[in-house]
Design an enzyme around this catalytic site. Structure first.
Site, PDB file in Angstrom:
ATOM      1  N   PRO A 185       0.786  -1.229   0.000  1.00 50.44           N
ATOM      2  CA  PRO A 185       0.000   0.000   0.000  1.00 50.44           C
ATOM      3  C   PRO A 185       0.822   1.286   0.000  1.00 50.44           C
ATOM      4  CG  PRO A 185      -0.167  -1.115   2.121  1.00 50.44           C
ATOM      5  CD  PRO A 185       0.509  -2.062   1.175  1.00 50.44           C
ATOM      6  N   ASN A 186       0.324   2.232  -0.763  1.00 52.88           N
ATOM      7  CA  ASN A 186       0.857   3.596  -0.882  1.00 52.88           C
ATOM      8  C   ASN A 186       2.129   3.693  -1.715  1.00 52.88           C
ATOM      9  OD1 ASN A 186      -1.178   4.921   0.706  1.00 52.88           O
ATOM     10  ND2 ASN A 186      -0.253   3.952   2.507  1.00 52.88           N
ATOM     11  N   ARG A 200      13.926   3.411  12.382  1.00 55.13           N
ATOM     12  CA  ARG A 200      12.747   4.277  12.405  1.00 55.13           C
ATOM     13  C   ARG A 200      11.914   4.019  13.664  1.00 55.13           C
ATOM     14  NH1 ARG A 200       9.892   4.414   6.727  1.00 55.13           N
ATOM     15  NH2 ARG A 200       8.992   6.238   7.751  1.00 55.13           N
ATOM     16  N   HIS A 223      12.756  -3.281   1.732  1.00 52.71           N
ATOM     17  CA  HIS A 223      12.249  -1.965   2.124  1.00 52.71           C
ATOM     18  C   HIS A 223      13.200  -0.898   1.629  1.00 52.71           C
ATOM     19  CE1 HIS A 223       9.226  -3.734   4.669  1.00 52.71           C
ATOM     20  NE2 HIS A 223      10.159  -4.578   5.086  1.00 52.71           N
ATOM     21  N   TYR A 274      11.083   8.879   1.047  1.00 50.66           N
ATOM     22  CA  TYR A 274      11.233   7.706   0.184  1.00 50.66           C
ATOM     23  C   TYR A 274      11.921   7.979  -1.155  1.00 50.66           C
ATOM     24  CZ  TYR A 274       8.174   5.604   3.648  1.00 50.66           C
ATOM     25  OH  TYR A 274       7.651   5.141   4.818  1.00 50.66           O
ATOM     26  N   HIS A 330       4.189  -4.728   9.074  1.00 55.29           N
ATOM     27  CA  HIS A 330       4.146  -4.660  10.532  1.00 55.29           C
ATOM     28  C   HIS A 330       2.848  -5.195  11.138  1.00 55.29           C
ATOM     29  CE1 HIS A 330       7.448  -2.165   9.351  1.00 55.29           C
ATOM     30  NE2 HIS A 330       6.642  -1.294   8.776  1.00 55.29           N
ATOM     31  N   ASN A 353       7.774  -5.839  -1.191  1.00 58.90           N
ATOM     32  CA  ASN A 353       7.802  -4.765  -0.205  1.00 58.90           C
ATOM     33  C   ASN A 353       6.370  -4.647   0.295  1.00 58.90           C
ATOM     34  OD1 ASN A 353       7.873  -2.505   1.340  1.00 58.90           O
ATOM     35  ND2 ASN A 353       8.920  -1.205  -0.146  1.00 58.90           N
ATOM     36  N   GLU A 379      12.062 -10.138   1.394  1.00 60.76           N
ATOM     37  CA  GLU A 379      11.379  -8.925   1.851  1.00 60.76           C
ATOM     38  C   GLU A 379      12.313  -7.735   1.658  1.00 60.76           C
ATOM     39  OE1 GLU A 379      10.429  -9.135   6.032  1.00 60.76           O
ATOM     40  OE2 GLU A 379      10.067  -6.971   6.146  1.00 60.76           O
ATOM     41  N   ARG A 416       4.836  12.015  -3.706  1.00 61.03           N
ATOM     42  CA  ARG A 416       4.556  12.601  -2.391  1.00 61.03           C
ATOM     43  C   ARG A 416       5.739  12.279  -1.469  1.00 61.03           C
ATOM     44  NH1 ARG A 416       0.710  14.361  -4.621  1.00 61.03           N
ATOM     45  NH2 ARG A 416      -1.516  14.094  -4.301  1.00 61.03           N
ATOM     46  N   ALA A 454       3.334  -0.911   4.783  1.00 62.19           N
ATOM     47  CA  ALA A 454       2.855  -0.910   6.173  1.00 62.19           C
ATOM     48  C   ALA A 454       2.309  -2.269   6.614  1.00 62.19           C
ATOM     49  CB  ALA A 454       1.801   0.174   6.353  1.00 62.19           C
TER      50      ALA A 454
HETATM   51  O1  CA2 Z   1      10.766   1.565   3.654  1.00 60.01           O
HETATM   52  C1  CA2 Z   1       9.872   0.921   3.067  1.00 60.01           C
HETATM   53  O2  CA2 Z   1      10.003   0.446   1.947  1.00 60.01           O
HETATM   54  C2  CA2 Z   1       8.519   0.736   3.775  1.00 60.01           C
HETATM   55  O3  CA2 Z   1       8.038  -0.559   3.436  1.00 60.01           O
HETATM   56  C3  CA2 Z   1       7.612   1.814   3.233  1.00 60.01           C
HETATM   57  C4  CA2 Z   1       6.248   1.806   3.902  1.00 60.01           C
HETATM   58  C5  CA2 Z   1       6.387   1.839   5.424  1.00 60.01           C
HETATM   59  O4  CA2 Z   1       5.104   1.726   6.016  1.00 60.01           O
HETATM   60  C6  CA2 Z   1       7.277   0.729   5.930  1.00 60.01           C
HETATM   61  O5  CA2 Z   1       7.401   0.858   7.319  1.00 60.01           O
HETATM   62  C7  CA2 Z   1       8.645   0.811   5.287  1.00 60.01           C
HETATM   63  C8  CA2 Z   1       5.441   3.030   3.457  1.00 60.01           C
HETATM   64  C9  CA2 Z   1       5.215   3.121   1.981  1.00 60.01           C
HETATM   65  C10 CA2 Z   1       4.505   4.393   1.721  1.00 60.01           C
HETATM   66  O6  CA2 Z   1       5.024   4.966   0.554  1.00 60.01           O
HETATM   67  C11 CA2 Z   1       4.788   6.296   0.343  1.00 60.01           C
HETATM   68  C12 CA2 Z   1       5.362   6.831  -0.777  1.00 60.01           C
HETATM   69  C13 CA2 Z   1       5.193   8.170  -1.052  1.00 60.01           C
HETATM   70  C14 CA2 Z   1       4.424   8.951  -0.210  1.00 60.01           C
HETATM   71  C15 CA2 Z   1       3.836   8.399   0.904  1.00 60.01           C
HETATM   72  C16 CA2 Z   1       4.015   7.059   1.185  1.00 60.01           C
END
Ligand code: CA2
Length: 145
Positions: free
Chosen positions: A9-10, A106, A99, A22, A79, A73, A97, A17, A76
């Site tokens: 997701p996201n 973090r 990230h 990221y 977790h 990947n 896996e 964004r 979220a």
């Molecule tokens: O570091 C990573 O790859 C994560 O999997 C990214 C997740 C985060 O919840 C994990 O803890 C670590 C979040 C992905 C959200 O991606 C976004 C990208 C652009 C703007 C907002 C969120």
């Protein structure tokens, strides 16, 4: 050899964004780099991104038909998702896996991964290189199986 590349997701917002966290690469950029690496390695990739847990699980279930492994990947869901963990465990495909960020540097809630114990390994903290390192590791693992 064929691998499922699964983005949680996201991650569709990557590069669009919050580039401070990221980076500025988009998901499309990452998929293109993975595609280039797959040509070098001589394997095929199937890409899938979803913001829905159930769709990610269905993709894992379907992968068993024609894929040799999963690079994921879970974002979220890393977790929280016992359901994704169980799906990976059920299909028994080797998975890596990855990230973008170092989840261990973090917030505390990101230090726990539901996925890590069913993965061959976890690569985090190297931005988009985490995916490329992950694909190489998965490819070598399957080749040597
Ligand atoms: O570091 C990573 O790859 C994560 O999997 C990214 C997740 C985060 O919840 C994990 O803890 C670590 C979040 C992905 C959200 O991606 C976004 C990208 C652009 C703007 C907002 C969120």
């Amino acid at each position: 050899m064929k691998f499922l590349i699964l983005h949680g997701p996201n991650l569709n917002l990557l590069g669009k964004r919050e580039p401070g966290i990221y980076g500025s690469q988009t998901l499309e950029d990452i998929n293109i780099s993975l595609g280039e690496l797959s040509s070098e390695l001589g394997c095929e990739l199937l890409f899938f991104q979803s913001n829905s847990e159930g769709e990610l699980i269905n993709a894992i279930h379907n992968a068993v038909q024609d894929c040799n492994g999963v690079l994921l990947n879970p974002a979220a869901y890393t977790h929280t998702s016992i359901a994704i963990r169980d799906a990976l465990s059920a299909v028994g495909l080797p998975c890596v896996e990855v990230h973008l960020s170092n989840i261990h540097r973090r917030e505390l809630f990101r230090h726990t991964s539901m996925i890590a114990s069913v993965a061959i390994g976890q690569i985090c903290g190297f931005g988009s290189d985490s995916y490329l390192l992950g694909l190489r590791a998965l490819f070598n693992y399957v080749k040597n199986q």
